[in-house]
Design an enzyme around this catalytic site. Structure first.
Site, short mmCIF file in Angstrom:
data_model
loop_
_atom_site.label_atom_id
_atom_site.label_comp_id
_atom_site.label_asym_id
_atom_site.label_seq_id
_atom_site.Cartn_x
_atom_site.Cartn_y
_atom_site.Cartn_z
N ASN A 9 36.15 31.52 36.10
CA ASN A 9 37.19 32.23 35.36
C ASN A 9 36.68 32.76 34.03
OD1 ASN A 9 39.55 32.51 36.79
ND2 ASN A 9 40.67 30.90 35.74
N ASP A 10 36.32 31.82 33.14
CA ASP A 10 36.03 32.23 31.77
C ASP A 10 35.30 31.15 30.99
OD1 ASP A 10 38.15 30.39 31.24
OD2 ASP A 10 39.62 32.00 31.26
N ASP B 163 45.19 27.41 41.55
CA ASP B 163 43.94 28.10 41.24
C ASP B 163 42.90 27.17 40.63
OD1 ASP B 163 44.94 30.41 42.25
OD2 ASP B 163 45.22 31.42 40.33
#
Length: 310
Positions: free
Chosen positions: A168-169, A86
């Site tokens: 993602n973040d 990922d």
């Protein structure tokens, strides 16, 4: 059915080769011999193949193929095949946008890592799964990104000291300090709380199955226009994850004098000072993922999280 993608880029996980003082990870070792086979399959389908420049330095079976720098692929290719975990997909998804239109280059993820929430084709199945996708048999999906800036106050006014995209973040944490970090949190200019914790995670739906999940946050379906605000080991047990609308502007300001850091997708980071402000908005850019026909997000969750296993 006609071939839909004629110029295809091949991107591998880093490092594919041993580095000084260490060895490549398991995902790199699995991906390395597969890249040559994937390139041969693409050529057999009629695709012109280019290899991302750093991938070409270390991978096997790619001799003689043209190379491109990562940042040049979106303007020259119709599709990118990302072979890795990922993290590799996140790195490509933050960069591969057409320079004129801003549209995300279509990405197909082939998983050579462990979980693989967004690289959903296994190395063992790519030979049967890829040909129909190259001819238009796929499910297309958009993934939202965040635009995050670090604003630092100074005697001559505020200035932006860091600017990054995250798929993602955005994670603010205590760095190497042994104490908690204190953050003043606002959403759309309205005060939420002063959080005292080991850190705070602001995650997209894509990132809801990453660090946020480990911190007790909910899983958000990718179609939901929301973000998760999740504390990391909060001082107060009543401090729980909150789901926010993704069209909000979230402000995280460093209150305490302790050392703090901010990470973007755990791939880029910068040190913070007291008074620094992290401003996060939804990016105008959207990454574009392609999945095999019949793909379901719930199939991914069931498989990766081992649901319904006896």
């Amino acid at each position: 059915m006609n071939l839909q993608f004629r110029q295809v880029a091949l991107i591998g996980r880093y490092p594919l080769a041993p580095q000084p003082g260490g060895n490549p990870g398991a995902a790199s070792l699995r991906a390395r011999p597969a890249l040559g086979g994937i390139a041969a399959l693409l050529q057999a389908q009629g695709c012109a193949v280019v290899v991302e420049a750093q991938t070409a330095l270390a991978a096997d079976g790619l001799d003689g193929l043209p190379t491109l720098a990562l940042e040049d692929i979106a303007s020259r290719c119709d599709l990118a095949l990302v072979v890795g975990g990922d993290g590799t997909m996140l790195g490509a998804g933050r960069v591969l946008f057409h320079p004129d239109t801003g549209e995300g280059l279509p990405l197909i993820g082939i998983n050579s890592g462990r979980l693989g929430f967004i690289t959903d084709i296994s190395l063992e199945s790519y030979a049967s799964v890829l040909p129909p996708m190259l001819h238009g048999e796929y499910e297309a999906e958009g993934r939202a990104l965040m635009q995050a800036r670090v604003i630092r106050p100074g005697p001559d006014g505020d200035r932006c000291v860091f600017d990054a995209l995250a798929m993602n973040d955005v994670v603010v944490h205590r760095g190497n300090s042994s104490g908690m970090v204190e953050l003043h949190v606002e959403v759309d200019g309205r005060f939420v709380a002063n959080h005292r914790a080991d850190g705070l995670i602001l995650a997209t739906p894509t990132g809801s199955t990453a660090y946020s999940l480990s911190a007790g946050g909910p899983i958000l379906h990718p179609a939901i226009a929301g973000w998760v605000l999740a504390p990391i080991a909060p001082h107060s047990l009543s401090n729980r994850p909150v789901v926010l609308p993704s069209d909000s502007e979230v402000s995280l300001q460093i209150v305490s004098e302790r050392e703090a850091m901010v990470n973007f997708d755990m791939q880029t980071l910068t040190a913070l000072q007291q008074g620094d402000l992290i401003l996060v908005r939804r990016s105008a850019r959207t990454a574009r993922f392609l999945h095999p026909r019949g793909w379901s997000y719930f199939d991914t969750l069931r498989k990766k999280l081992h649901w319904n296993e006896t």
